[in-house]
Scaffold this motif. Structure first.
Motif, PDB file in Angstrom:
ATOM      1  N   ILE A 292      28.676 -23.280   5.848  1.00 45.70           N
ATOM      2  CA  ILE A 292      28.803 -22.613   7.145  1.00 45.70           C
ATOM      3  C   ILE A 292      30.241 -22.728   7.647  1.00 45.70           C
TER       4      ILE A 292
ATOM      5  N   ASN B 137      17.733 -22.469   9.318  1.00 46.00           N
ATOM      6  CA  ASN B 137      16.878 -23.654   9.172  1.00 46.00           C
ATOM      7  C   ASN B 137      15.403 -23.273   9.087  1.00 46.00           C
TER       8      ASN B 137
ATOM      9  N   ILE C 216      22.152 -20.750  12.817  1.00 44.14           N
ATOM     10  CA  ILE C 216      21.763 -22.005  12.146  1.00 44.14           C
ATOM     11  C   ILE C 216      20.265 -22.238  12.339  1.00 44.14           C
TER      12      ILE C 216
ATOM     13  N   MET D 282      22.123 -27.080   3.911  1.00 46.87           N
ATOM     14  CA  MET D 282      23.535 -26.940   4.281  1.00 46.87           C
ATOM     15  C   MET D 282      24.364 -28.002   3.578  1.00 46.87           C
TER      16      MET D 282
ATOM     17  N   LYS E  98      30.617 -27.631   5.955  1.00 44.88           N
ATOM     18  CA  LYS E  98      31.268 -26.710   6.884  1.00 44.88           C
ATOM     19  C   LYS E  98      32.599 -26.256   6.276  1.00 44.88           C
TER      20      LYS E  98
ATOM     21  N   THR F  32      26.718 -26.756  14.775  1.00 49.22           N
ATOM     22  CA  THR F  32      25.664 -27.389  14.001  1.00 49.22           C
ATOM     23  C   THR F  32      25.345 -28.713  14.670  1.00 49.22           C
TER      24      THR F  32
END
Lengths: 487, 96
Positions: free
Chosen positions: A79, A113, A109, A119, A122, A85
């Motif tokens: 991401i 999810n 997000i 994930m 980042k 987040t």
């Protein structure tokens, strides 16, 4: 055991997960191993979330075993670090937010999810998404996996580089003036900027609110459709999100584009364009013709004003949005000054990098008394003309075809000293955000072993048209997976 | 359009961005160059053209008046550089 599962597409991995030939934990471990292997050179990731990823993978394997999996369940994703987040640092690659841990998740997000995302981390970016190379990251510069001496593009450069290098199966990016499409083109991946309003911006750190849009970066067009299915849609927390219903974006991937009318705007093939790039795009246009599409040259004469319009509107909005960084509520805070004002000025002096300060200054100037009408209002009026030209062209054409960027990926450091030459690298992508229409970059081959991206543009909410053409071209051209970065 | 050092300092004050002397010099030059690229807009006839602030066909969007839980106070204050009890702590705004 599947070898190198980290290099699969989402839909390939999903088939293997569903048929128990692969587990999400195995797939996730393969990505984490790849991250360990290539990160010292690629530097695409700001924060690796190994523990979280393995926990999510175990959870996903349970969903898969129970037959409750969606196409994204158990698939490792990266991401961009400007999407909030919960509990995981969201830095915007800025000193200002270096230690910021959001207390909530962005809507995208939450949606991923709900789809069982894993994930893995980042992604690095230009600070506050302002840039075209990741060289404006206050943390480090990301390197292009196809040639480590070159930039991956930006601002979503970490997202694009990581997908190209096999560190994650897909990534989210954001696009204000080309920040998904230009890096997708530079790294030979697919990147879609949806129609303004198609994807909720809630929890996306604001840069230019009338231009920003979140979208996917993936290995192929089908994956792009799958991620769009998960993230698109109305959100009551973003009052600019569109109430239109969301189609199943995979349904349009038929391979049949016979009779579609495609315009080739001549203004996108002019000054400063490398001849190798235009020949690659011309070859792609031939392929599209071979598939039965009808191509015709068109003119969008206001294109030449887009750069000026963009660099007035985006910094103006940015100067207002970034006023919130005052060192009081969150983020970097200078506290050694003798007055409140000194602390605020020093917080912003030391917390923001040079490009961010430049744009805040530019925007503040364009909005200041005496210049507001000459710059900001004038730019908004020309914006109307640019949008009208697109509307008129789409009366006659289903989509437009252009290069994504006028140049091949450039060398790290090559344009860093001259802001105007850096701004020009987005000249083919900026008009799209100004008009608010959707556009996508897909791989259109290689020149001197460097990727070239082709941009497809359509009218508002015609993402399906873009995906259909992109998919048909991808199947016919066969670029995806034909080459892999040597790293 | 040439942006002087004085103008740079004025804009910096409006934006509350501290700048070093070197940054003031650099911005004076860079902003002038960038503004030169904006001159092209003067050629465009925008008589009777309305401005576009955003590109989507939505007007006056209001949310339903529904009570929903807020974030817990600890979460809201978790990133505060300075806090006291349930408050963000700031320096005095009005000097004596």
């Amino acid at each position: 055991m599947v070898s190198n599962p980290n290099k699969l597409t989402i839909h390939e991995a999903h088939e293997l997960l569903k048929t128990k030939q692969l587990s999400s934990v195995e797939l996730t471990k393969a990505c984490l191993e790849r991250i360990r292997q290539v990160e010292p050179q690629v530097k695409a990731i700001v924060t690796v979330t190994e523990e979280l990823a393995l926990k999510q993978a175990e959870q996903a394997d349970k969903l898969l075993a129970a037959g409750k999996a969606s196409p994204l369940t158990g698939i490792p994703a990266l991401i961009k670090d400007n999407m909030c987040t919960r509990g995981v640092k969201t830095t915007c690659s800025s000193k200002m937010l270096e230690n910021f841990v959001p207390p909530y998740d962005a809507t995208v997000i939450e949606k991923l999810n709900e789809n069982g995302m894993v994930m893995v981390g980042k992604a690095n970016m230009d600070e506050f998404a302002m840039g075209s190379s990741t060289e404006n990251s206050a943390l480090f510069t990301t390197h292009n996996p196809w040639d480590l001496s070159r930039v991956p593009g930006g601002s979503s450069g970490g997202s694009a580089a990581a997908v190209a290098a096999g560190e994650a199966l897909y990534a989210l990016g954001s696009d204000t003036g080309g920040s998904i499409r230009q890096p997708a083109g530079f790294c030979s991946v697919s990147g879609l900027k949806p129609t303004y309003g198609r994807v909720s911006r809630y929890g996306l750190v604001a840069f230019a609110s009338s231009l920003d849009q979140i979208g996917p970066l993936t290995r192929d067009v089908t994956d792009c459709a799958l991620v769009m299915n998960a993230i698109a849609g109305y959100d009551s927390r973003d009052s600019t999100s569109a109430p239109q219903s969301v189609p199943d974006y995979t349904k349009c991937l038929t391979g049949d584009i016979k009779g579609l009318r495609l315009g080739v705007p001549k203004e996108y093939f002019v000054t400063g364009m490398q001849p190798e790039v235009s020949s690659a795009i011309n070859a792609a246009i031939k392929t599209l013709e071979g598939l039965g599409a009808k191509l015709e040259e068109v003119s969008l004469p206001s294109t030449k004003y887009a750069l000026a319009v963009y660099y007035i509107i985006a910094p103006s909005e940015a100067s207002a949005n970034l006023a919130r960084y005052d060192g009081v509520k969150y983020g970097f805070s200078y506290q050694q000054g003798s007055t409140m004002w000194e602390n605020m000025e020093k917080t912003r002096q030391f917390g923001f990098g040079p490009e961010v300060k430049r744009r805040i200054m530019l925007g503040t100037y364009a909005l200041s008394a005496g210049y507001y009408d000459a710059y900001y209002v004038k730019a908004q009026k020309v914006r109307t003309l640019i949008r009208r030209e697109f509307d008129a062209v789409f009366e006659k054409f289903d989509a437009l075809v252009t290069p994504t960027s006028p140049t091949l990926p450039f060398k790290i450091g090559e344009k860093a000293a001259d802001p105007v030459s850096m701004y020009l690298s987005d000249v083919c992508t900026l008009p799209i955000n100004i008009a608010g229409v959707p556009a996508m970059s897909i791989p259109a081959g290689f020149v001197n072993n460097l990727p070239v991206g082709m941009q497809l543009i359509a009218k508002p909410f015609a993402e399906e048209t873009i995906l259909k053409i992109a998919h048909a071209y991808e199947q016919a051209a066969g670029w995806v997976g034909r080459r892999k970065p040597e790293i | 359009m040439k942006i002087s050092r004085k103008e740079v300092l004025h804009i910096a004050l409006l934006a509350r961005v501290g700048l070093t002397d070197e940054e003031v010099d650099r911005l004076s030059e860079q902003l002038s160059n960038i503004l030169e690229n904006f001159e092209v807009l003067k050629q465009v006839d925008t008589t009777n053209v309305p401005p576009t602030a955003q590109s989507i066909d939505l007007r006056n969007v209001v949310s339903d008046d529904v009570i929903a839980p807020s974030l817990p106070l600890d979460d809201v204050l978790s990133n505060a550089p300075q806090k006291e009890a349930d408050f963000f702590k700031v320096r005095a705004v009005l000097e004596e």
